[in-house]
Motif scaffolding. Structure first.
Motif, short mmCIF file in Angstrom:
data_model
loop_
_atom_site.label_atom_id
_atom_site.label_comp_id
_atom_site.label_asym_id
_atom_site.label_seq_id
_atom_site.Cartn_x
_atom_site.Cartn_y
_atom_site.Cartn_z
N ARG A 192 24.13 32.67 51.67
CA ARG A 192 25.43 31.72 52.02
C ARG A 192 24.91 30.61 52.67
NH1 ARG A 192 29.21 36.78 53.88
NH2 ARG A 192 29.19 37.78 51.90
N LEU A 193 25.54 29.39 52.20
CA LEU A 193 25.04 28.00 52.75
C LEU A 193 26.23 27.12 53.17
CD1 LEU A 193 22.26 29.20 50.87
CD2 LEU A 193 21.35 26.96 51.71
N ARG A 194 26.48 26.71 54.32
CA ARG A 194 27.68 26.15 54.58
C ARG A 194 27.18 24.74 55.38
NH1 ARG A 194 33.45 27.75 56.56
NH2 ARG A 194 33.25 29.00 55.03
N GLY A 195 27.58 23.77 54.91
CA GLY A 195 27.18 22.63 55.54
C GLY A 195 28.09 21.10 55.36
N ASP A 196 28.04 20.39 56.07
CA ASP A 196 28.67 18.94 55.74
C ASP A 196 28.47 18.24 54.66
OD1 ASP A 196 26.61 17.66 56.62
OD2 ASP A 196 27.36 16.77 58.05
N GLY A 197 27.51 18.54 53.86
CA GLY A 197 27.25 17.76 52.54
C GLY A 197 25.96 18.23 52.00
N PHE A 198 25.73 18.20 50.86
CA PHE A 198 24.67 18.51 50.25
C PHE A 198 24.29 17.63 49.10
CE2 PHE A 198 26.86 22.62 51.55
CZ PHE A 198 25.70 23.27 52.08
N GLY A 199 23.05 17.16 49.05
CA GLY A 199 22.52 16.38 47.93
C GLY A 199 22.10 17.23 46.71
N ARG A 200 21.88 16.62 45.62
CA ARG A 200 22.03 17.18 44.33
C ARG A 200 20.79 18.15 44.23
NH1 ARG A 200 21.36 14.67 38.17
NH2 ARG A 200 22.43 16.37 36.99
N TYR A 201 21.08 19.46 43.89
CA TYR A 201 20.10 20.67 43.82
C TYR A 201 19.57 21.11 45.11
CZ TYR A 201 19.62 18.97 38.66
OH TYR A 201 19.88 18.41 37.50
N GLN A 202 20.18 20.58 46.17
CA GLN A 202 19.78 21.02 47.57
C GLN A 202 19.95 22.42 47.72
OE1 GLN A 202 21.26 18.69 50.90
NE2 GLN A 202 20.79 20.51 52.21
N VAL A 203 21.03 23.05 47.25
CA VAL A 203 20.86 24.56 47.57
C VAL A 203 19.80 25.22 46.74
CG1 VAL A 203 22.53 26.48 47.36
CG2 VAL A 203 23.22 24.43 48.18
N ARG A 204 19.57 24.84 45.29
CA ARG A 204 18.92 25.47 44.58
C ARG A 204 17.42 25.39 45.12
NH1 ARG A 204 20.56 23.25 39.04
NH2 ARG A 204 18.67 24.49 38.16
N TYR A 205 16.99 24.00 45.73
CA TYR A 205 15.81 23.90 46.11
C TYR A 205 15.42 24.44 47.32
CZ TYR A 205 14.04 20.22 42.70
OH TYR A 205 13.51 19.46 41.72
N LEU A 206 16.44 24.58 48.31
CA LEU A 206 16.16 25.31 49.46
C LEU A 206 15.94 26.86 49.50
CD1 LEU A 206 18.74 23.95 52.02
CD2 LEU A 206 16.42 24.29 52.30
N VAL A 207 16.86 27.19 48.39
CA VAL A 207 16.96 28.98 48.22
C VAL A 207 15.64 29.09 47.33
CG1 VAL A 207 17.90 30.76 46.91
CG2 VAL A 207 19.27 29.29 48.27
N GLY A 208 15.17 28.43 46.32
CA GLY A 208 14.07 28.71 45.56
C GLY A 208 12.83 28.44 46.44
N SER A 209 12.94 27.44 47.30
CA SER A 209 11.36 27.37 48.20
C SER A 209 11.43 28.27 49.10
CB SER A 209 11.57 25.88 48.71
OG SER A 209 11.47 24.79 47.59
N ALA A 210 12.34 28.62 49.81
CA ALA A 210 12.32 29.90 50.95
C ALA A 210 11.91 30.84 50.36
CB ALA A 210 13.69 29.82 51.57
N LEU A 211 12.50 31.28 49.06
CA LEU A 211 12.16 32.38 48.28
C LEU A 211 10.49 32.41 47.78
CD1 LEU A 211 13.19 35.12 46.80
CD2 LEU A 211 13.46 33.63 44.76
N LEU A 212 10.06 31.34 47.38
CA LEU A 212 8.91 31.34 47.14
C LEU A 212 7.60 31.39 48.33
CD1 LEU A 212 6.76 30.34 44.55
CD2 LEU A 212 6.89 27.99 45.50
N ALA A 213 8.36 30.79 49.58
CA ALA A 213 7.45 30.80 50.51
C ALA A 213 7.47 32.23 51.20
CB ALA A 213 7.84 30.04 51.84
N ALA A 214 8.39 33.13 50.93
CA ALA A 214 8.89 34.56 51.34
C ALA A 214 7.82 35.32 50.62
CB ALA A 214 10.37 34.87 51.43
N ALA A 215 7.73 35.08 49.34
CA ALA A 215 6.70 35.78 48.44
C ALA A 215 5.40 35.26 48.58
CB ALA A 215 7.27 35.53 46.83
N GLY A 216 5.03 34.38 49.42
CA GLY A 216 3.90 34.04 49.58
C GLY A 216 3.07 32.98 48.49
N GLY A 217 4.00 32.33 47.72
CA GLY A 217 3.57 31.37 46.75
C GLY A 217 3.59 30.10 47.27
N LEU A 218 4.11 30.03 48.37
CA LEU A 218 4.18 28.72 49.24
C LEU A 218 3.66 28.46 50.59
CD1 LEU A 218 4.90 25.36 48.85
CD2 LEU A 218 7.06 26.23 49.55
N PRO A 219 2.79 27.88 51.14
CA PRO A 219 2.50 28.22 52.52
C PRO A 219 3.74 27.97 53.36
CG PRO A 219 0.68 26.70 51.58
CD PRO A 219 2.03 26.97 50.37
N GLU A 220 4.16 29.05 54.38
CA GLU A 220 5.12 28.79 55.21
C GLU A 220 5.04 27.49 56.05
OE1 GLU A 220 7.04 31.18 58.77
OE2 GLU A 220 6.33 32.41 57.10
#
Length: 275
Positions: A192-220
């Motif tokens: 759940r992400l709440r904010g004053d504004g989001f750029g295009r694809y921002q939620v998808r990139y944030l969640v996807g990149s955090a997921l990738l880092a959490a899985a070890g596929g992207l350096p934290e």
């Protein structure tokens, strides 16, 4: 006689549409809704609170328009609902507060992203959930919900999210007020992400990149540096079908939907992806 300014709360399942914005010859949410409005006797363009991309769903999308003289909001609600396709519906029609603008009066939005972090995706949820096992960059990696939650929380604050949205969106500071992960049961989770504004694809990139880092596929460290400095990274754009626009937020003097109405959400279908 004056036209009556009104506000519509609509919902939709995005899989049936080519996005929200009207496109020639394409089945979009705006095109289908304005088509139904014309059939109901209202020839007007809808001003939305924002646009969602192809495949993205909405529990609460807000739009405003002006009704013809003598046409009541209650009349529009009665006439419009039977004219809408199965994956598009109406929760409420309200008179617009003075000075209301569906986009510029908004002070924030909440998005929710559903993903399966254990077990099998339930059949009813399959069209609305990201299964990391189908993402090539996550193959063989099992992300920890606890680590994912920590990485999402790290994004909270006012910052330049340039590394997490398309260049077509203006580069400017945005405030992410909260980013939390919730277990829904049977391995299904909801960010759940709440904010004053989001750029295009921002939620998808944030969640996807955090997921990738959490899985070890992207350096934290790379993920955190991108948050702190806006430095581009080889992030992951999570698929559209897991994303839901949950609600649009307005200040008290411009709020068209009272708290009780927001809780009741009349006309909202039961089940995925809205519950």
């Amino acid at each position: 006689m004056k036209r009556t300014p009104v506000v519509l709360w609509i919902w939709y399942r995005g899989g049936s549409f080519k996005g929200f914005q009207r496109q020639p010859g394409e089945p979009t949410v705006q095109e289908r809704l304005e088509q139904a409005l014309r059939a109901a006797g209202v020839d007007a363009s809808l001003m939305p609170a924002g646009r969602t991309d192809r495949g993205v769903h909405a529990r609460m999308q807000v739009g405003s328009l002006r009704l013809p003289p003598g046409y009541l909001p209650e009349t529009l609600a009665e006439r419009l609902v039977p004219l809408l396709p199965p994956d598009l519906g109406l929760c409420a029609v309200r008179r617009a507060p003075k000075g209301f603008h569906s986009q510029w009066s908004a002070v924030g939005k909440e998005y929710r992203y559903r993903l399966q972090l254990g077990g099998a995706v339930a059949e009813a949820w399959r069209p609305f959930v990201m299964d990391p096992g189908t993402e090539p960059r996550l193959e063989g990696r099992v992300p920890s919900p606890e680590r994912l939650a920590a990485l999402l929380e790290a994004a909270v604050g006012r910052r330049d999210f340039h590394a997490f949205h398309e260049n077509s969106s203006p580069r400017k500071p945005r405030t992410l007020e909260s980013a939390t992960l919730h277990a829904l049961g049977d391995g299904l989770f909801e960010a759940r992400l709440r904010g004053d504004g989001f750029g295009r694809y921002q939620v998808r990139y944030l969640v996807g990149s955090a997921l990738l880092a959490a899985a070890g596929g992207l350096p934290e460290a790379d993920y955190r540096a991108a948050l702190d400095t806006g430095t581009p990274i080889a992030g992951l754009k999570a698929p559209a079908h897991g994303l839901l626009l949950w609600e649009v937020l307005y200040p008290p003097d411009k709020e068209p939907f009272p708290a009780e109405l927001r809780r009741q959400a009349p006309g909202l279908p039961e089940g995925p992806p809205f519950h």
